[in-house]
Design a protein around this motif. Structure first.
Motif, PDB file in Angstrom:
ATOM      1  N   LEU A 294     -18.778 -33.042   4.121  1.00 54.97           N
ATOM      2  CA  LEU A 294     -20.016 -33.061   3.460  1.00 54.97           C
ATOM      3  C   LEU A 294     -21.245 -32.758   4.211  1.00 54.97           C
ATOM      4  O   LEU A 294     -22.240 -32.041   4.115  1.00 54.97           O
ATOM      5  N   GLU A 295     -21.230 -33.133   5.480  1.00 52.70           N
ATOM      6  CA  GLU A 295     -22.448 -32.684   6.399  1.00 52.70           C
ATOM      7  C   GLU A 295     -22.401 -31.311   6.807  1.00 52.70           C
ATOM      8  O   GLU A 295     -23.531 -30.596   6.842  1.00 52.70           O
ATOM      9  N   GLU A 296     -20.979 -30.754   6.901  1.00 55.79           N
ATOM     10  CA  GLU A 296     -21.021 -29.136   7.087  1.00 55.79           C
ATOM     11  C   GLU A 296     -21.628 -28.440   6.024  1.00 55.79           C
ATOM     12  O   GLU A 296     -22.275 -27.378   6.094  1.00 55.79           O
ATOM     13  N   ASN A 297     -21.566 -28.899   4.627  1.00 54.36           N
ATOM     14  CA  ASN A 297     -21.919 -28.345   3.517  1.00 54.36           C
ATOM     15  C   ASN A 297     -23.480 -28.123   3.402  1.00 54.36           C
ATOM     16  O   ASN A 297     -23.878 -27.013   2.868  1.00 54.36           O
ATOM     17  N   THR A 298     -24.183 -29.063   4.290  1.00 57.82           N
ATOM     18  CA  THR A 298     -25.748 -28.890   4.304  1.00 57.82           C
ATOM     19  C   THR A 298     -26.184 -27.734   5.146  1.00 57.82           C
ATOM     20  O   THR A 298     -27.114 -27.095   5.057  1.00 57.82           O
TER      21      THR A 298
ATOM     22  N   MET B 214     -24.172 -24.834   4.932  1.00 63.68           N
ATOM     23  CA  MET B 214     -23.617 -23.418   4.615  1.00 63.68           C
ATOM     24  C   MET B 214     -24.708 -22.679   3.787  1.00 63.68           C
ATOM     25  O   MET B 214     -25.432 -23.118   2.935  1.00 63.68           O
ATOM     26  N   ILE B 215     -24.862 -21.460   3.954  1.00 62.56           N
ATOM     27  CA  ILE B 215     -25.611 -20.678   3.005  1.00 62.56           C
ATOM     28  C   ILE B 215     -24.835 -20.423   1.647  1.00 62.56           C
ATOM     29  O   ILE B 215     -25.542 -20.200   0.800  1.00 62.56           O
ATOM     30  N   PHE B 216     -23.619 -19.904   1.784  1.00 66.40           N
ATOM     31  CA  PHE B 216     -22.866 -19.408   0.453  1.00 66.40           C
ATOM     32  C   PHE B 216     -21.562 -20.529   0.270  1.00 66.40           C
ATOM     33  O   PHE B 216     -20.933 -20.766   1.544  1.00 66.40           O
ATOM     34  N   GLY B 217     -21.483 -21.126  -0.657  1.00 73.65           N
ATOM     35  CA  GLY B 217     -20.356 -21.950  -1.052  1.00 73.65           C
ATOM     36  C   GLY B 217     -20.413 -23.424  -0.297  1.00 73.65           C
ATOM     37  O   GLY B 217     -21.496 -23.866   0.202  1.00 73.65           O
ATOM     38  N   ALA B 218     -19.407 -24.260  -0.679  1.00 72.12           N
ATOM     39  CA  ALA B 218     -19.260 -25.614  -0.087  1.00 72.12           C
ATOM     40  C   ALA B 218     -17.886 -26.002  -0.157  1.00 72.12           C
ATOM     41  O   ALA B 218     -17.003 -25.299  -0.629  1.00 72.12           O
ATOM     42  N   PHE B 219     -17.380 -26.754   0.741  1.00 72.74           N
ATOM     43  CA  PHE B 219     -16.097 -27.378   0.947  1.00 72.74           C
ATOM     44  C   PHE B 219     -15.981 -28.551  -0.145  1.00 72.74           C
ATOM     45  O   PHE B 219     -16.839 -29.012  -0.648  1.00 72.74           O
ATOM     46  N   GLY B 220     -14.673 -28.749  -0.552  1.00 75.60           N
ATOM     47  CA  GLY B 220     -14.319 -29.462  -1.627  1.00 75.60           C
ATOM     48  C   GLY B 220     -12.743 -30.100  -1.556  1.00 75.60           C
ATOM     49  O   GLY B 220     -12.145 -29.549  -0.491  1.00 75.60           O
ATOM     50  N   ILE B 221     -12.670 -30.952  -1.904  1.00 71.92           N
ATOM     51  CA  ILE B 221     -10.978 -31.541  -1.930  1.00 71.92           C
ATOM     52  C   ILE B 221     -10.639 -31.735  -3.353  1.00 71.92           C
ATOM     53  O   ILE B 221     -11.327 -32.080  -4.196  1.00 71.92           O
TER      54      ILE B 221
ATOM     55  N   PHE C 138     -12.735 -24.237   0.239  1.00 73.57           N
ATOM     56  CA  PHE C 138     -14.081 -23.629   0.397  1.00 73.57           C
ATOM     57  C   PHE C 138     -14.243 -22.613  -0.591  1.00 73.57           C
ATOM     58  O   PHE C 138     -13.490 -21.712  -0.916  1.00 73.57           O
ATOM     59  N   GLU C 139     -15.238 -22.895  -1.532  1.00 73.12           N
ATOM     60  CA  GLU C 139     -15.515 -21.815  -2.684  1.00 73.12           C
ATOM     61  C   GLU C 139     -16.747 -21.526  -2.939  1.00 73.12           C
ATOM     62  O   GLU C 139     -17.792 -22.365  -2.513  1.00 73.12           O
TER      63      GLU C 139
ATOM     64  N   VAL D 130     -16.603 -16.768   2.391  1.00 73.91           N
ATOM     65  CA  VAL D 130     -15.805 -17.748   2.209  1.00 73.91           C
ATOM     66  C   VAL D 130     -14.652 -17.399   3.279  1.00 73.91           C
ATOM     67  O   VAL D 130     -14.117 -18.145   3.987  1.00 73.91           O
ATOM     68  N   LEU D 131     -14.210 -16.014   3.756  1.00 69.41           N
ATOM     69  CA  LEU D 131     -13.098 -15.828   4.589  1.00 69.41           C
ATOM     70  C   LEU D 131     -13.547 -16.221   5.878  1.00 69.41           C
ATOM     71  O   LEU D 131     -12.692 -16.953   6.581  1.00 69.41           O
ATOM     72  N   GLU D 132     -14.942 -15.918   6.350  1.00 68.49           N
ATOM     73  CA  GLU D 132     -15.171 -16.064   7.591  1.00 68.49           C
ATOM     74  C   GLU D 132     -15.315 -17.803   7.804  1.00 68.49           C
ATOM     75  O   GLU D 132     -14.574 -18.324   8.997  1.00 68.49           O
ATOM     76  N   VAL D 133     -15.908 -18.674   6.770  1.00 69.46           N
ATOM     77  CA  VAL D 133     -15.760 -19.829   6.850  1.00 69.46           C
ATOM     78  C   VAL D 133     -14.419 -20.807   7.107  1.00 69.46           C
ATOM     79  O   VAL D 133     -14.093 -21.230   7.911  1.00 69.46           O
TER      80      VAL D 133
END
Length: 147
Positions: free
Chosen positions: A80-84, A86-93, A101-102, A122-125
Motif C-alpha cells: 500500500l505504501e509503495e502504491n503511493t 507509482m505513476i502508473f498502476g497499483a499493487f493488489g492481492i 501489479f496492474e 507494469v513490466l519494469e515494476v
C-alpha cells in the motif's frame, strides 16, 4: 478467440498490431481471454481486453508479480505504501493471495504511446519488485513458475 462485443474485438485487433510493432515479436496469445503476453527479465505481463458496456472496452495490463508469498500485515502495508509512489498502476492481492501489479486504460481512446507506457511500466515494476518481495516474504516470480 471469442469476443463478447465488437468494441472488445476492435480494441484487441488494435493493440495486437501495436504490441508487435513495439516489442519486435508477436507476444504469446491467451486462449481463454482476449489478450497477449510478454516476458521481460523475470516478469511476465499480460495485456487483456475486456468489454466495457456495449460500446467500449478496457485494456488491463497486469503482472502476477509473486505467487505463494507469506501474506502478512507487514507485506500488505509495504504494498500500500509503495502504491503511493507509482505513476502508473497499483499493487493488489487476488483471491488466491497472489500479488499482482496492474494498470487499466480505455480501449477506444488508447493510442500506441499510451499502450507502450502501460506495458513498460507494469513490466519494469514487476521485474524490479519480484526479487525484493520473494527475498523478504517468499513465493515465486513469473520466471520461477515458467521453468
Amino acid at each position: 478467440m471469442l469476443f463478447q462485443t465488437p468494441a472488445q474485438e476492435a480494441s484487441y485487433d488494435k493493440i495486437a498490431l501495436w504490441m508487435h510493432e513495439l516489442f519486435g515479436k508477436f507476444p504469446c496469445a491467451r486462449q481463454d481471454i482476449p489478450g497477449l503476453g510478454l516476458l521481460m527479465g523475470s516478469a511476465l505481463v499480460e495485456v487483456l481486453v475486456f468489454p466495457w458496456g456495449e460500446d467500449d472496452a478496457i485494456i488491463n495490463t497486469r503482472s502476477y508479480v509473486v505467487t505463494g508469498a507469506d501474506i502478512t500485515p507487514e507485506l500488505m502495508r509495504f504494498l500500500l505504501e509503495e502504491n503511493t509512489n507509482m505513476i502508473f498502476g497499483a499493487f493488489g492481492i487476488d483471491a488466491n493471495n497472489d500479488i499482482l501489479f496492474e494498470h487499466t486504460i480505455v480501449g477506444s481512446t488508447c493510442d500506441k504511446k499510451e499502450l507502450e507506457s502501460s506495458v513498460k511500466a507494469v513490466l519494469e515494476v514487476a521485474d524490479d519488485y519480484d526479487d525484493r518481495l520473494v527475498e523478504k516474504w517468499g513465493g515465486q516470480r513469473a520466471l520461477d513458475r515458467i521453468h
